[in-house]
Design a protein around this motif. Structure first.
Motif, PDB file in Angstrom:
ATOM      1  N   ALA A 119      -1.373  15.337  -9.260  1.00  0.00           N
ATOM      2  CA  ALA A 119      -2.336  14.246  -9.050  1.00  0.00           C
ATOM      3  C   ALA A 119      -3.097  13.982 -10.340  1.00  0.00           C
ATOM      4  CB  ALA A 119      -3.293  14.587  -7.918  1.00  0.00           C
ATOM      5  N   GLY A 127       3.816   1.439  -1.368  1.00  0.00           N
ATOM      6  CA  GLY A 127       4.739   1.388  -2.494  1.00  0.00           C
ATOM      7  C   GLY A 127       6.062   0.731  -2.217  1.00  0.00           C
ATOM      8  N   GLN A 149       0.776   9.939  -2.633  1.00  0.00           N
ATOM      9  CA  GLN A 149       0.397   8.566  -2.309  1.00  0.00           C
ATOM     10  C   GLN A 149      -0.025   8.447  -0.846  1.00  0.00           C
ATOM     11  OE1 GLN A 149       3.559   5.614  -1.946  1.00  0.00           O
ATOM     12  NE2 GLN A 149       2.321   4.148  -3.101  1.00  0.00           N
ATOM     13  N   ALA A 180       5.513  12.684  -5.493  1.00  0.00           N
ATOM     14  CA  ALA A 180       4.700  11.518  -5.860  1.00  0.00           C
ATOM     15  C   ALA A 180       4.316  10.716  -4.629  1.00  0.00           C
ATOM     16  CB  ALA A 180       5.456  10.641  -6.850  1.00  0.00           C
ATOM     17  N   HIS A 181       5.270  10.516  -3.722  1.00  0.00           N
ATOM     18  CA  HIS A 181       4.971   9.744  -2.519  1.00  0.00           C
ATOM     19  C   HIS A 181       4.173  10.561  -1.506  1.00  0.00           C
ATOM     20  CE1 HIS A 181       8.377   7.134  -4.013  1.00  0.00           C
ATOM     21  NE2 HIS A 181       7.389   6.285  -3.839  1.00  0.00           N
ATOM     22  N   GLN A 199      -3.266  10.254  -0.149  1.00  0.00           N
ATOM     23  CA  GLN A 199      -4.403   9.514  -0.689  1.00  0.00           C
ATOM     24  C   GLN A 199      -4.760   8.341   0.209  1.00  0.00           C
ATOM     25  OE1 GLN A 199      -6.199  10.599  -3.496  1.00  0.00           O
ATOM     26  NE2 GLN A 199      -7.642   9.159  -2.534  1.00  0.00           N
ATOM     27  N   ILE A 200      -3.756   7.707   0.824  1.00  0.00           N
ATOM     28  CA  ILE A 200      -4.030   6.642   1.800  1.00  0.00           C
ATOM     29  C   ILE A 200      -4.862   7.202   2.947  1.00  0.00           C
ATOM     30  CG2 ILE A 200      -2.960   5.186   3.572  1.00  0.00           C
ATOM     31  CD1 ILE A 200      -0.673   4.692   1.580  1.00  0.00           C
ATOM     32  N   GLU A 257      -3.065  10.295 -12.860  1.00  0.00           N
ATOM     33  CA  GLU A 257      -4.241   9.440 -13.044  1.00  0.00           C
ATOM     34  C   GLU A 257      -4.252   8.788 -14.420  1.00  0.00           C
ATOM     35  OE1 GLU A 257      -7.527  11.999 -12.269  1.00  0.00           O
ATOM     36  OE2 GLU A 257      -7.219  11.998 -10.105  1.00  0.00           O
ATOM     37  N   ARG A 304       7.839   5.636   5.169  1.00  0.00           N
ATOM     38  CA  ARG A 304       6.771   4.806   4.602  1.00  0.00           C
ATOM     39  C   ARG A 304       6.711   3.429   5.262  1.00  0.00           C
ATOM     40  NH1 ARG A 304       7.383   4.246  -1.375  1.00  0.00           N
ATOM     41  NH2 ARG A 304       9.520   5.005  -1.171  1.00  0.00           N
ATOM     42  N   ARG A 331       0.820  -1.217   0.000  1.00  0.00           N
ATOM     43  CA  ARG A 331       0.000   0.000   0.000  1.00  0.00           C
ATOM     44  C   ARG A 331       0.849   1.261   0.000  1.00  0.00           C
ATOM     45  NH1 ARG A 331      -4.483  -0.017   4.510  1.00  0.00           N
ATOM     46  NH2 ARG A 331      -5.009   1.940   3.444  1.00  0.00           N
TER      47      ARG A 331
END
Length: 260
Positions: free
Chosen positions: A256, A117, A174, A170-171, A177-178, A260, A136, A115
């Motif tokens: 973002a 990455g 991520q 990017a992370h 979004q989690i 997509e 992470r 989840r």
């Protein structure tokens, strides 16, 4: 299972850091705490999780956390600190499995790594990772502990202290979004944030701290104004203003959309 804090006062040594803060966060929402360095953001988060002594009252779903046993709190909320130091040479999967409530739940550790990455990192030594990768891994540990946003006891909670501070854009997206997905599924998220753009993008509610007090609270569109942010941060800030011609700028919502 609302999180509610009433008249929270915290002293660190002889210094009063929080001055009678009232705070409410609801499940199903991402609640962000922002403010300048030294405003009391982390101290408030640590009071909400019971990690620092305080005067006042903090309840989770009506239960006073001071009277709740640690194992019961661990079932209902997971905490991601700013930084975690490990002295022993654990590999990544061992660190994540520290969050598992039962050994039989071991597959959750691999799922949690995927989840964030980090699938395939299971046998890497934690100490050899970059700062962002360590961050992470610790988030994966918390996700393994909580398992699902809603359990038999009701909504569960994530408490995140600067969860994207060491991450590339990017992370950052991520991880946020989690948090968003966790809240959308019925859980509660309380996050200390420095990035105001990401806060505006993902938060349902924002508390702006200044000098150990709540300066403003409410939805981002109401709270994140020129006047409030300029006062909080002690510099002139303009919300939504483009830089001078020729100066490039990158906004997370554009990234973002491109992802997509």
């Amino acid at each position: 299972m609302t999180l509610q804090a009433t008249d929270i006062i915290v002293h660190l040594g002889k210094t009063r850091v929080l001055h009678g803060i009232d705070y409410v966060a609801a499940p199903g929402a991402v609640s962000c705490i922002v403010g300048p360095n030294g405003s009391g953001k982390t101290t408030l988060l640590r009071a909400l999780t019971g990690e620092v002594g305080y005067d006042g009252r903090v309840t989770l779903g009506g239960t006073d956390i001071k009277g709740a046993p640690p194992w019961a709190l661990a079932e209902r909320r997971g905490v991601l600190p700013q930084a975690t130091a490990l002295a022993f040479p654990f590999n990544v999967i061992e660190v994540v499995r520290l969050g598992l409530p039962y050994p039989k739940d071991a597959p959750l550790a691999r799922h949690a790594l995927a989840r964030v990455g980090l699938a395939g990192y299971e046998t890497r030594f934690y100490q050899e990772l970059s700062g962002g990768e360590k961050q992470r891994v610790q988030l994966a540990r918390v996700l393994a502990q909580i398992r699902e946003p809603v359990g038999p006891e009701g909504p569960r909670w994530l408490f995140l202290d600067e969860p994207v501070s060491a991450l590339d854009i990017a992370h950052q997206l991520q991880v946020m979004q989690i948090a968003r997905d966790f809240a959308d599924a019925g859980g509660g998220v309380v996050a200390v944030m420095h990035d105001l753009n990401l806060t505006a993008m993902f938060a349902d509610a924002v508390h702006v701290l200044e000098g150990g007090r709540v300066l403003a609270e409410g939805p981002p569109g109401q709270v994140m104004t020129d006047a409030v942010l300029s006062r909080a941060y002690g510099c002139v800030l303009r919300v939504g203003a483009a830089p001078p011609a020729g100066v490039p700028f990158v906004l997370p919502h554009v990234a973002a959309e491109a992802a997509e």
